[in-house]
Each structure stands twice: as structure tokens, then as C-alpha cells.
Design an enzyme around this catalytic site. Structure first.
Site, PDB file in Angstrom:
ATOM      1  N   HIS A 198     -45.068 -13.907  51.983  1.00  0.00           N
ATOM      2  CA  HIS A 198     -45.140 -13.757  50.526  1.00  0.00           C
ATOM      3  C   HIS A 198     -46.535 -13.367  50.078  1.00  0.00           C
ATOM      4  O   HIS A 198     -46.706 -12.684  49.081  1.00  0.00           O
ATOM      5  CB  HIS A 198     -44.651 -15.023  49.844  1.00  0.00           C
ATOM      6  CG  HIS A 198     -43.189 -15.195  50.035  1.00  0.00           C
ATOM      7  ND1 HIS A 198     -42.669 -16.086  50.928  1.00  0.00           N
ATOM      8  CD2 HIS A 198     -42.154 -14.513  49.522  1.00  0.00           C
ATOM      9  CE1 HIS A 198     -41.353 -15.967  50.931  1.00  0.00           C
ATOM     10  NE2 HIS A 198     -41.012 -15.021  50.091  1.00  0.00           N
ATOM     11  N   ARG A 342     -34.230 -12.151  39.935  1.00  0.00           N
ATOM     12  CA  ARG A 342     -33.829 -13.203  40.878  1.00  0.00           C
ATOM     13  C   ARG A 342     -34.333 -14.543  40.360  1.00  0.00           C
ATOM     14  O   ARG A 342     -35.487 -14.649  39.926  1.00  0.00           O
ATOM     15  CB  ARG A 342     -34.417 -12.933  42.266  1.00  0.00           C
ATOM     16  CG  ARG A 342     -33.899 -13.931  43.287  1.00  0.00           C
ATOM     17  CD  ARG A 342     -34.368 -13.612  44.674  1.00  0.00           C
ATOM     18  NE  ARG A 342     -35.806 -13.827  44.799  1.00  0.00           N
ATOM     19  CZ  ARG A 342     -36.485 -13.609  45.924  1.00  0.00           C
ATOM     20  NH1 ARG A 342     -35.847 -13.145  46.992  1.00  0.00           N
ATOM     21  NH2 ARG A 342     -37.779 -13.830  45.984  1.00  0.00           N
ATOM     22  N   GLU A 441     -29.405 -13.965  53.060  1.00  0.00           N
ATOM     23  CA  GLU A 441     -30.638 -14.068  53.842  1.00  0.00           C
ATOM     24  C   GLU A 441     -30.610 -15.260  54.798  1.00  0.00           C
ATOM     25  O   GLU A 441     -31.605 -15.596  55.425  1.00  0.00           O
ATOM     26  CB  GLU A 441     -31.869 -14.104  52.936  1.00  0.00           C
ATOM     27  CG  GLU A 441     -31.759 -15.026  51.749  1.00  0.00           C
ATOM     28  CD  GLU A 441     -32.898 -14.872  50.740  1.00  0.00           C
ATOM     29  OE1 GLU A 441     -33.883 -14.194  51.034  1.00  0.00           O
ATOM     30  OE2 GLU A 441     -32.776 -15.457  49.660  1.00  0.00           O
ATOM     31  N   ASP A 465     -35.979 -12.885  55.284  1.00  0.00           N
ATOM     32  CA  ASP A 465     -35.542 -14.221  55.671  1.00  0.00           C
ATOM     33  C   ASP A 465     -34.409 -14.173  56.686  1.00  0.00           C
ATOM     34  O   ASP A 465     -34.354 -14.998  57.594  1.00  0.00           O
ATOM     35  CB  ASP A 465     -35.101 -15.021  54.435  1.00  0.00           C
ATOM     36  CG  ASP A 465     -36.298 -15.604  53.718  1.00  0.00           C
ATOM     37  OD1 ASP A 465     -37.155 -16.188  54.403  1.00  0.00           O
ATOM     38  OD2 ASP A 465     -36.389 -15.463  52.496  1.00  0.00           O
ATOM     39  N   CYS A 512     -32.737  -5.531  50.302  1.00  0.00           N
ATOM     40  CA  CYS A 512     -33.961  -5.634  49.507  1.00  0.00           C
ATOM     41  C   CYS A 512     -35.117  -6.257  50.284  1.00  0.00           C
ATOM     42  O   CYS A 512     -36.181  -6.494  49.726  1.00  0.00           O
ATOM     43  CB  CYS A 512     -33.711  -6.393  48.208  1.00  0.00           C
ATOM     44  SG  CYS A 512     -33.355  -8.123  48.457  1.00  0.00           S
TER      45      CYS A 512
HETATM   46  C1  PEP Z   1     -36.018 -11.395  51.790  1.00  0.00           C
HETATM   47  O1  PEP Z   1     -35.983 -12.523  52.274  1.00  0.00           O
HETATM   48  O2  PEP Z   1     -35.828 -10.347  52.463  1.00  0.00           O
HETATM   49  C2  PEP Z   1     -36.309 -11.218  50.356  1.00  0.00           C
HETATM   50  C3  PEP Z   1     -36.205 -10.042  49.792  1.00  0.00           C
HETATM   51  O3  PEP Z   1     -36.736 -12.312  49.674  1.00  0.00           O
HETATM   52  P1  PEP Z   1     -38.246 -12.863  49.787  1.00  0.00           P
HETATM   53  O4  PEP Z   1     -39.028 -11.873  50.600  1.00  0.00           O
HETATM   54  O5  PEP Z   1     -38.754 -13.008  48.416  1.00  0.00           O
HETATM   55  O6  PEP Z   1     -38.059 -14.163  50.493  1.00  0.00           O
HETATM   56 MG    MG Z   2     -36.000 -14.215  50.954  1.00  0.00          MG
END
Ligand code: PEP
Ligand code: MG
Length: 595
Positions: A198, A342, A441, A465, A512
Site C-alpha cells: 500500500h 470502495r 481477492e 491480495d 483492479c
Molecule cells: C488488490 O488487492 O488487488 C486491490 C486492488 O486492493 P488493495 O491493493 O487496495 O488491497
Molecule cells: Mg486488496
């Protein structure tokens, strides 16, 4: 003074965020690791007390400045957090106790201060009163400021560091990144936090170059050194010589150092295969950013808006009105393009330092995403209400993170229905038919995609994830990076199951995660039938051009061939072969044979 070698040295790291930056190194160590107890002579005690006073005054000054800015920017309500922090930093009794300890034990100010703060935090954390527990974050924020002044790594004051700075450290929390980005930090160098962490996502969304690697930060790479970091190649140049510096300046003059350069100059972006199939493209956003207006101009909507960054920005939960303001502004800006909001995905590595004291042995497998929302119903309801209200202002969709079971969707839909009834009763406008989607995920979600697809309007595969949970390899831990394989047959199988389940139920499927922006994976994802790819905006032009080189029919055959491969190595070989093949093709230069 440290000896700063002047010889140019090139180190290799892992690219985390594109673009190139030149600046002076500053080394920020997590203060809790760095503070040692030092015995001081009696003659130095007055000096030590003065240092404590000065650090505190500076922190109060800064907080008051931030408060006035916040009032101007977001109103009185948002500024309350700073008011509370000024009060904490002004607590006479607390600081007298710290001063007494410095005198009695003849110790350094930062150690005495940190010990006293830690004891207070410990007491508050154990409290049953949620108000007192909430104070933990404010006290920690004040303590960070005061310690940073005591340690001489202060935030750089009102206008930030005097020179463009490349900040080096172990890892940075989203809150730190947002704060330092405003303080003349032009690049980040970290020892941890991989490209899908992140931390990386937020650095990229700000368009700041970043490289990760083992650079012996604080030992070989020290504050004051001149650095060039290349977030595209992963190169870190220490003490660049005159020629290297000139090259960099030439690149900068041609805007080649900017990660958003190509996007800003693009005239149109569309991913249309040679046989006419169009893959929808969308952008992942974390904060209202420098590229929004260009996305609107290029007719690209938002496939993922990570709302938890509203929390990181302030380190406190925004109320319904504040959230409504943010969501409706983005909905209006992009209207009629879709904006997928989200709900908060807090937990895991997203607690970072702000929740550092809420200990979970396995935070990634812990209280995260929709689990937190469904337990903290008031918080969830506030957010859903704000999103529903914003749905009257544009094409808003709601996306739910970390879903592992259909029951979580049922519970959420009940809550949404209840809020809609309330809104109807009070005449508050909203889109009654708002689309609600589930993130896929977690392997259990992919395996129940069929049931989930019967309940929701769209599915969105979060590969960042999905890979870590399928492969049992932490997305931010470079020691297990070799196990974090997006091309592993098990991961591909779960993507396949999801797409199939979605389509059998008439529901569109988006990818995504960062995989959506990877050229290597594009023929597979397109061939699998994924409807939309949502990615970091910087990746859009290249991906669109790449996809326009091949045919959907060929990609489909390629994907089904890949699905029969038994090992990650075999899949990688096939992906590379296809990559090299597509690489040789220019638009309009397709030869009919295929790998
Ligand atoms: C993911 O897990 O691919 C996702 C888009 O969510 P984040 O990266 O915010 O966990
Ligand atoms: Mg994620």
C-alpha cells in the site's frame, strides 16, 4: 560529521514508482528504534531541558499552523483534531514530569519523553472507554512531531526541506508519505514494502519516483548525499558526477522524468483488439490527484477509489458530511463516467503506524476490510450513506473489499436497503438502483464467485491480495517475493473461475490489482474474457497500445493453452514467448502466425 564519499556509485534496487528524481538524501529512522538512553553530565541538564521546551514549542507552532490551514481547506469540523493535539502538547503536568525525570536521572530528553509517552499510550490502549482509546492516535501524532524535532529529523517546517529531498528509510506509512510529499520530498527510497504494498500504491498515485532495496540506509547511504533515483529501472545513483547530473537535467527538461508525462500528453486512450473487441479501461485512484482532469478528458472512469486514504490523510474517520463532499465531488467531476467507490479497506498493512498498537499476530489474516466494516456498523453505515447520497451526483458504484463469504454480501445489502429506506423517507436524493460489487481477492471468494455473482452487480478481482492469500506470501515482504507469483497456475485458475462465474450470471468482471497494468499478463487476461482492466493511471497508455496489437481470438486460444500448464515456470515461459511476439508487432503489422 560523517565522511561523505564523492565517488559516483550505482546501486540496483526494485522499481516501485516510476519517474526519475534528483535530490539530497534525508534518512528517517523509525524513532522507536533509534532512541537510546544517554547519560548526560550535570552541566548539560539545562541545555537538555531547553531542547525539550523548544521541540514542544515548535510542535505547537506547527500544529496551530496546520489547524488554520485545515480550517481554510476543509472547515472547522476537520480542524478539531489539531485542537486536541495542541492541548496534548500543552499539558504542563505531563511535561513537568518528563523534565523532573531528565533532572533526576540525568538522561537525554528524547528518551525521557518517549518513555513517558509510551507509558501513557499503554494505559490508554487498555482502557475500555472508546473516547480514551481514540486519544491514542492524537497522542501518538503529537509524540511523533516532538520526537522528530528532538531527533533533528523534523518535518522540515512550514515549507518543507530547504532542498529537494529523497527520503530514505525502512518503510513509510501512507500518513507519512502524504505529509512528506508536501514538504519538498521528490523521491522515496525504502528497504521494505514491495511494488504492490500500500505504501507503493500511494507513492505512485502522487506521481513520486520510488525505489526499494537493501541500500544500508543510515550506514552507507547517509543524510546529505546527492542522489538520483530512477523509479523505472530501479537504479540509485549516489553522488552523481557532472555528466550524470547533466543527463538527468536534460531528461527533466523533456519531461521524461515525470511518471505522468505520457498520460498528460495522450490524445485518446482505448484498448481495442485488432479484431474489434474492446476491453474497458479504468483508473485506480487513492486521492484526488494530479491526473483526474486528464482522465476525464480521455473518457476514463474510476474502477477503484481506495477510500481508506481519506482516513490516512487525517488519521481519523471523516464524518458523513466530509465523506459526502469528497465522493460527490469526484462523482460530479467524472459524470457520466463511472466512479467505483470502495468502502474502507483498513487493516493488514494499511493500519501501519496509526493502529500499530492494535496488535494482531497475522494482520493480513485478521480484522480487515469488510470484516471491520460489518463489526463497526456505525462507521459502515456512515460511509454507505455518504456514498448513496453521492450517487445522486454521478455514476457511482459501491465496491466491497476482502469479501470471503456470501453472508457478508447479504448483511451489507440489508444495511444498504435500510439506508435507502431512510433516505427515501427523508426525501434525500440517491440512486436507488446503485450497482454494488464484490472484490475477489481471497481464494474463498473466487471459489464462491458463482454465489457471489448471483447477489452483486459486478465482480472486481484484486490480484494484489489474491496472489498473497493463494501463495501464502506477504505482498510487502521482499524475503518471500519469489513466492508471490501472479502467474502461478493456482492464481490463474481462480481468475478463470471468477470470470466464468461472473459471465454465467451476466455480471461484468474487472481486474483492479496491479496485474491489470502488466503487459506480460495482458494477453492472458484479455483472452480469459476479463471485461475491464483498472490500473494505476500511469500504466494506461502503454497497456492500451499493447492490447491494440493483438487479436482477441488469438488471445483466447493463448489463454486456454496457458490454463493447461502445470507449473509457474511453464506459464512464465509461455507469457514471455507471447510478450516477445507482441513486442515485435507494431500496430497494423500483425502477422497471422502466433506463438
Ligand atoms: C488488490 O488487492 O488487488 C486491490 C486492488 O486492493 P488493495 O491493493 O487496495 O488491497
Ligand atoms: Mg486488496
Amino acid at each position: 560529521m560523517r565522511d561523505i564519499h564523492k565517488e559516483e556509485i550505482i546501486l540496483k534496487g526494485i522499481p516501485v514508482s516510476g519517474g526519475v528524481a534528483l535530490g539530497e538524501a534525508q534518512v528517517l529512522r523509525d524513532p522507536s528504534f533509534q532512541i537510546v538512553r544517554r547519560q548526560i553530565p550535570a552541566s548539560q541538564i539545562q541545555e537538555e531541558l531547553a531542547r525539550l521546551d523548544k521541540a514542544r514549542e515548535k510542535a505547537i507552532g506547527e500544529l496551530q499552523g496546520d489547524k488554520s490551514k485545515a480550517i481554510k481547506a476543509v472547515g472547522e469540523q476537520a480542524a478539531k483534531v489539531f485542537e486536541a493535539q495542541v492541548m496534548i502538547a500543552s499539558d504542563q503536568q505531563f511535561f513537568q514530569a518528563v523534565a523532573d525525570r531528565i533532572v533526576a536521572e540525568r538522561i537525554n530528553a528524547e528518551y525521557a519523553y518517549q518513555e513517558a509517552t509510551a507509558a501513557t499510550l499503554d494505559r490508554l490502549m487498555k482502557s475500555k472507554d472508546p473516547y480514551l482509546r481514540q486519544m491514542v492516535h492524537d497522542i501518538a501524532a503529537v509524540s511523533d512531531r516532538i520526537l522528530s524535532f528532538l531527533l533533528g529529523v523534523g518535518t522540515g517546517g512550514e515549507n518543507g526541506f530547504a532542498n529537494p529531498t529523497i527520503l530514505a528509510g525502512r518503510i513509510f506509512s501512507p500518513g507519512q508519505i502524504m505529509a512528506y510529499a508536501k514538504r519538498n520530498v521528490v523521491g522515496f527510497l525504502t528497504e521494505e514494502g514491495g511494488p504492490t504494498s500500500h505504501m507503493a500504491l500511494i507513492i505512485r498515485s502522487l506521481g513520486i519516483p520510488s525505489v526499494m532495496g537493501d541500500f544500508s540506509v543510515g550506514e552507507k547511504l547517509v543524510a546529505g548525499m546527492q542522489l538520483i533515483i530512477d523509479g523505472n529501472s530501479g537504479d540509485v545513483i549516489i553522488n552523481p558526477d557532472i555528466e550524470t547530473t547533466k543527463n538527468y537535467r536534460r531528461m527533466r527538461a523533456r519531461k521524461l522524468t515525470q511518471p505522468f508525462g505520457v498520460l498528460l500528453n495522450a490524445r485518446s486512450i482505448a484498448a481495442v483488439c485488432r479484431d474489434g473487441r474492446e476491453i474497458a479501461l479504468a483508473a485506480n485512484l487513492e486521492i484526488p490527484g494530479p491526473v483526474d482532469e486528464h482522465l476525464v478528458r480521455l473518457r476514463i472512469g474510476v474502477g477503484l477509489f481506495r477510500t481508506e486514504f481519506l482516513y490516512f490523510n487525517k488519521q481519523t474517520f471523516p464524518d458523513e458530511e466530509e465523506q459526502y463532499q469528497v465522493y460527490s465531488a469526484i462523482a460530479k467531476k467524472f459524470n457520466p463516467l463511472p466512479v467505483t467507490l470502495r468502502t474502507f479497506d483498513l487493516g493488514g498493512d494499511k493500519y501501519a503506524e496509526e493502529f500499530g498498537k492494535v496488535h494482531e499476530d497475522n494482520p493480513a489474516l485478521g480484522w480487515r476490510g469488510i470484516r471491520v466494516s460489518l463489526d463497526a456498523t456505525r462507521l459502515f453505515k456512515t460511509q454507505l450513506r455518504a456514498m448513496l447520497r453521492a450517487s445522486a451526483e454521478g455514476n457511482v458504484k459501491i465496491l466491497l473489499p476482502m469479501v470471503s463469504d456470501v453472508g457478508e454480501i447479504n448483511e451489507t445489502l440489508e444495511l444498504v436497503d435500510k439506508i435507502k429506506r431512510e433516505l427515501r423517507r427523508t426525501g434525500i436524493p440517491h440512486n436507488d438502483g446503485i450497482a454494488i460489487g464484490a472484490m475477489i481477492e481471497i481464494p474463498s471468494a473466487a471459489m464462491s464467485a458463482d454465489y457471489l455473482a448471483q447477489k452483486v452487480d459486478f465482480l472486481s478481482i484484486g490480484t494484489n491480495d489474491l496472489i498473497q492469500y493463494t501463495m501464502a506470501a506477504d505482498r510487502g515482504n521482499f524475503r518471500v517475493a519469489k513466492y508471490y507469483l501472479g502467474h502461478h497456475p493456482a492464481v490463474l485458475q481462480l481468475i478463470h473461475m471468477t470470470v466464468q462465474a461472473g459471465h454465467e450470471n451476466g455480471v461484468a468482471v474487472t481486474v483492479c490489482g496491479e496485474m491489470a497494468g502488466a503487459k506480460l499478463m495482458a494477453p492472458f487476461l484479455v483472452g480469459m474474457g476479463v471485461d475491464e482492466l483498472s490500473m494505476n493511471p500511469t500504466r494506461l497508455p502503454e497497456l492500451a497500445e499493447w492490447i491494440s496489437r493483438f487479436r482477441y481470438s488469438d488471445a483466447k486460444r493463448f489463454a486456454s493453452r496457458v490454463m493447461r500448464l502445470s507449473t509457474a515456470d511453464k506459464v512464465m515461459a509461455a507469457l514471455k514467448e507471447a510478450y516477445d511476439y507482441v513486442d515485435k508487432l507494431k500496430q497494423g503489422d500483425w502477422r497471422d502466425e502466433q506463438p
